[in-house]
Design a protein around this motif. Structure first.
Motif, PDB file in Angstrom:
ATOM      1  N   PRO A  36      16.129   7.910   0.242  1.00 18.30           N
ATOM      2  CA  PRO A  36      16.191   8.325  -1.167  1.00 18.30           C
ATOM      3  C   PRO A  36      16.182   7.138  -2.132  1.00 18.30           C
ATOM      4  O   PRO A  36      16.856   6.127  -1.912  1.00 18.30           O
ATOM      5  N   VAL A  37      15.403   7.290  -3.206  1.00 15.32           N
ATOM      6  CA  VAL A  37      15.214   6.235  -4.196  1.00 15.32           C
ATOM      7  C   VAL A  37      15.935   6.608  -5.490  1.00 15.32           C
ATOM      8  O   VAL A  37      15.783   7.712  -6.006  1.00 15.32           O
ATOM      9  N   GLY A  38      16.722   5.668  -6.012  1.00 15.27           N
ATOM     10  CA  GLY A  38      17.411   5.863  -7.275  1.00 15.27           C
ATOM     11  C   GLY A  38      16.979   4.854  -8.319  1.00 15.27           C
ATOM     12  O   GLY A  38      16.045   4.086  -8.110  1.00 15.27           O
ATOM     13  N   HIS A  39      17.677   4.845  -9.440  1.00 17.91           N
ATOM     14  CA  HIS A  39      17.285   3.974 -10.557  1.00 17.91           C
ATOM     15  C   HIS A  39      18.527   3.544 -11.336  1.00 17.91           C
ATOM     16  O   HIS A  39      19.395   4.358 -11.643  1.00 17.91           O
ATOM     17  N   VAL A  40      18.601   2.259 -11.650  1.00 19.26           N
ATOM     18  CA  VAL A  40      19.639   1.714 -12.536  1.00 19.26           C
ATOM     19  C   VAL A  40      18.928   1.218 -13.785  1.00 19.26           C
ATOM     20  O   VAL A  40      18.098   0.311 -13.724  1.00 19.26           O
TER      21      VAL A  40
ATOM     22  N   THR B  65       0.854  -1.186   0.000  1.00 23.34           N
ATOM     23  CA  THR B  65       0.000   0.000   0.000  1.00 23.34           C
ATOM     24  C   THR B  65       0.892   1.240   0.000  1.00 23.34           C
ATOM     25  O   THR B  65       2.117   1.130   0.179  1.00 23.34           O
ATOM     26  N   PRO B  66       0.338   2.430  -0.170  1.00 25.33           N
ATOM     27  CA  PRO B  66       1.175   3.636  -0.105  1.00 25.33           C
ATOM     28  C   PRO B  66       1.893   3.801   1.234  1.00 25.33           C
ATOM     29  O   PRO B  66       2.898   4.507   1.311  1.00 25.33           O
TER      30      PRO B  66
ATOM     31  N   ARG C 286      21.542   8.496  -3.302  1.00 22.42           N
ATOM     32  CA  ARG C 286      20.363   7.628  -3.405  1.00 22.42           C
ATOM     33  C   ARG C 286      20.709   6.231  -2.903  1.00 22.42           C
ATOM     34  O   ARG C 286      21.748   5.680  -3.260  1.00 22.42           O
ATOM     35  N   ARG C 287      19.809   5.650  -2.112  1.00 22.16           N
ATOM     36  CA  ARG C 287      20.148   4.452  -1.343  1.00 22.16           C
ATOM     37  C   ARG C 287      19.358   3.215  -1.764  1.00 22.16           C
ATOM     38  O   ARG C 287      19.888   2.111  -1.786  1.00 22.16           O
ATOM     39  N   LEU C 288      18.066   3.361  -2.071  1.00 21.46           N
ATOM     40  CA  LEU C 288      17.239   2.262  -2.566  1.00 21.46           C
ATOM     41  C   LEU C 288      17.218   2.340  -4.085  1.00 21.46           C
ATOM     42  O   LEU C 288      16.663   3.293  -4.652  1.00 21.46           O
ATOM     43  N   LEU C 289      17.825   1.366  -4.754  1.00 20.33           N
ATOM     44  CA  LEU C 289      18.116   1.474  -6.181  1.00 20.33           C
ATOM     45  C   LEU C 289      17.214   0.546  -6.988  1.00 20.33           C
ATOM     46  O   LEU C 289      17.462  -0.661  -7.094  1.00 20.33           O
TER      47      LEU C 289
ATOM     48  N   ASP D 130       4.958   2.698 -11.596  1.00 19.84           N
ATOM     49  CA  ASP D 130       6.292   3.274 -11.403  1.00 19.84           C
ATOM     50  C   ASP D 130       6.774   2.925  -9.998  1.00 19.84           C
ATOM     51  O   ASP D 130       6.339   3.530  -9.010  1.00 19.84           O
ATOM     52  N   ILE D 131       7.665   1.934  -9.907  1.00 16.47           N
ATOM     53  CA  ILE D 131       8.115   1.456  -8.598  1.00 16.47           C
ATOM     54  C   ILE D 131       8.886   2.530  -7.852  1.00 16.47           C
ATOM     55  O   ILE D 131       8.837   2.618  -6.618  1.00 16.47           O
ATOM     56  N   ARG D 132       9.582   3.392  -8.573  1.00 13.38           N
ATOM     57  CA  ARG D 132      10.308   4.496  -7.919  1.00 13.38           C
ATOM     58  C   ARG D 132       9.324   5.405  -7.190  1.00 13.38           C
ATOM     59  O   ARG D 132       9.540   5.788  -6.037  1.00 13.38           O
ATOM     60  N   ARG D 133       8.250   5.737  -7.871  1.00 16.32           N
ATOM     61  CA  ARG D 133       7.258   6.640  -7.301  1.00 16.32           C
ATOM     62  C   ARG D 133       6.509   5.976  -6.142  1.00 16.32           C
ATOM     63  O   ARG D 133       6.272   6.595  -5.101  1.00 16.32           O
ATOM     64  N   TRP D 134       6.140   4.696  -6.321  1.00 15.23           N
ATOM     65  CA  TRP D 134       5.410   3.975  -5.268  1.00 15.23           C
ATOM     66  C   TRP D 134       6.277   3.827  -4.024  1.00 15.23           C
ATOM     67  O   TRP D 134       5.814   4.031  -2.902  1.00 15.23           O
ATOM     68  N   LEU D 135       7.556   3.472  -4.232  1.00 17.54           N
ATOM     69  CA  LEU D 135       8.474   3.289  -3.109  1.00 17.54           C
ATOM     70  C   LEU D 135       8.700   4.609  -2.374  1.00 17.54           C
ATOM     71  O   LEU D 135       8.784   4.632  -1.133  1.00 17.54           O
TER      72      LEU D 135
END
Length: 414
Positions: free
Chosen positions: A164-168, A89-90, A192-195, A152-157
């Protein structure tokens, strides 16, 4: 023990255990946090929790307790396993638990990869797809407990945690392990820590796994575990060998509480060919459907009987509106738990459970401490053994329409 795993439900944990066993690790799945040390020879321990839909703080507390036990077993690396459709959930619980584990382990480059190509779960540009459809258009938007309305998993997370959420991106992943490691480092340097890490094929997961060597914490679906055993194998740490599977020819029953598209198809196929008993929330709460009655019916049938609460989303929503989400869910779970105790006490030795909550109810009802991993029935769904019992705990979304028939044969030793 080398790899310590924490699963947020029972079906997902058996899915993960299956993946690791297929890659050559000696795996044991534990039901809840054990109170005694692991037996000798276990290379990967999977602690199965029932924490996916409980309050976030309670999910954190349970997960940290599981982490402490795994640390005490000497694990070198840790994996937090959640559903490949990112069921949450959010408010959580994936983000809060991942952040708490990262803080406890002082982990700064934490992979987030809910990908399982064998079952159609892929991630591209941070967006999760299910069989080629965006998550929010896949049917998961109608999930009764964790409706997934944003792919969008970045946005949901980012809604779930302040970490902080990043992206590879896929571009980095397709260049291989060294490029992935460099991308991890770049995201870390940017704070950014959660990638969130893209992947669309098994080969991508193997490269991500190679890049994960030495990282304290990894999170994702079971697919992210594919490449991890090889890191230990390169160090000469794996003994090899697995569980010597033997089936049971005792009575078999099917219990289905999942309302996913896949399970609805399996129930429709099965009830056209085998005895089937529909269970409704209304009847359970009214007392007209009882565990004793369901158990009596199951054991009186020929063939492969099915008791199911599986229903269309509109029916589930109506029950939730009438009784409240928690009461509607617990009514079915409690019933299935008691049915399980009764049929096993009367001689059933094979149990097929469909759905995460149903599977959790089955395992807790039988008070099973540990499960040995047997052959794969379908991607993500292995056969399991606990003493004389043979089980499978199927995520709602897994398996083809013949899954129940196939599972009964494999649990029987075929």
């Amino acid at each position: 023990m080398l790899l310590g795993c924490i699963g947020d439900d029972f079906t997902g944990s058996s899915d993960l255990a299956n993946t690791l066993a297929k890659q050559g690790m000696r795996v044991t799945q534990y039901s809840g946090v054990p109170t005694a040390p692991a037996e000798a020879g276990v290379e990967a321990g999977v602690v199965a929790l029932k924490s996916r839909t409980i309050a976030p703080q309670e999910a954190i507390a349970q997960s940290l307790k599981a982490l402490e036990w795994l640390q005490a077993q000497g694990c070198r690396q840790f994996l937090f396993k959640y559903c490949s459709t990112f069921d949450s959930t959010p408010e959580g619980n994936i983000g809060p638990v991942a952040a708490a584990l990262a803080e406890r382990l002082d982990a700064w480059k934490v992979i987030v990869c809910p990908v399982f190509p064998a079952t159609g779960r892929t991630l591209f540009e941070g967006h999760l797809f299910v069989n080629g459809k965006l998550l929010s258009e896949s049917g998961m938007q109608d999930h009764p407990l964790t409706p997934m309305t944003d792919p969008d998993i970045r946005r949901w997370l980012a809604r779930q945690t302040e970490m902080p959420v990043g992206h590879v991106s896929m571009a980095a992943v397709r260049r291989g392990a060294e490029a992935i490691s460099a991308a991890f480092e770049a995201e870390h340097s940017a704070g950014r820590r959660l990638l969130v890490t893209d992947a669309i094929a098994d080969a991508d997961l193997m490269e991500i796994g190679a890049a994960a060597a030495g990282l304290p914490l990894i999170t994702g679906g079971s697919g992210i575990a594919m490449g991890l055993p090889e890191n230990f194998r390169r160090e000469g740490l794996l003994a090899g060998g697995g569980y010597d599977w033997q089936g049971s020819d005792g009575p078999c029953v099917v219990l289905s509480g999942s309302c996913s598209i896949a399970t609805r198809g399996q129930v429709a196929y099965h009830k056209a060919r085998h005895p089937a008993l529909q269970i409704t929330v209304d009847d359970v709460i009214a007392g007209t459907t009882t565990a004793e009655g369901v158990a009596d019916w199951l054991l009186a049938q020929e063939g492969l009987p099915l008791a199911y609460a599986t229903a269309e989303p509109a029916v589930v929503r109506a029950a939730q509106e009438t009784y409240g989400r928690a009461r509607a869910a617990s009514a079915i779970e409690d019933l299935f738990a008691e049915v399980t105790r009764l049929v096993v006490a009367r001689g059933a030795t094979r149990i097929i459970a469909a759905g995460g909550e149903t599977s959790g109810a089955v395992v807790e009802a039988l008070d099973l401490d540990a499960l040995a991993i047997g052959p794969e029935i379908a991607p993500g769904a292995p056969a399991l053994a606990a003493g004389p019992l043979r089980l499978t705990l199927k995520s709602g979304n897994f398996g083809d329409e013949t899954f129940f028939e196939t599972a009964a044969k494999i649990l029987g030793g075929a």
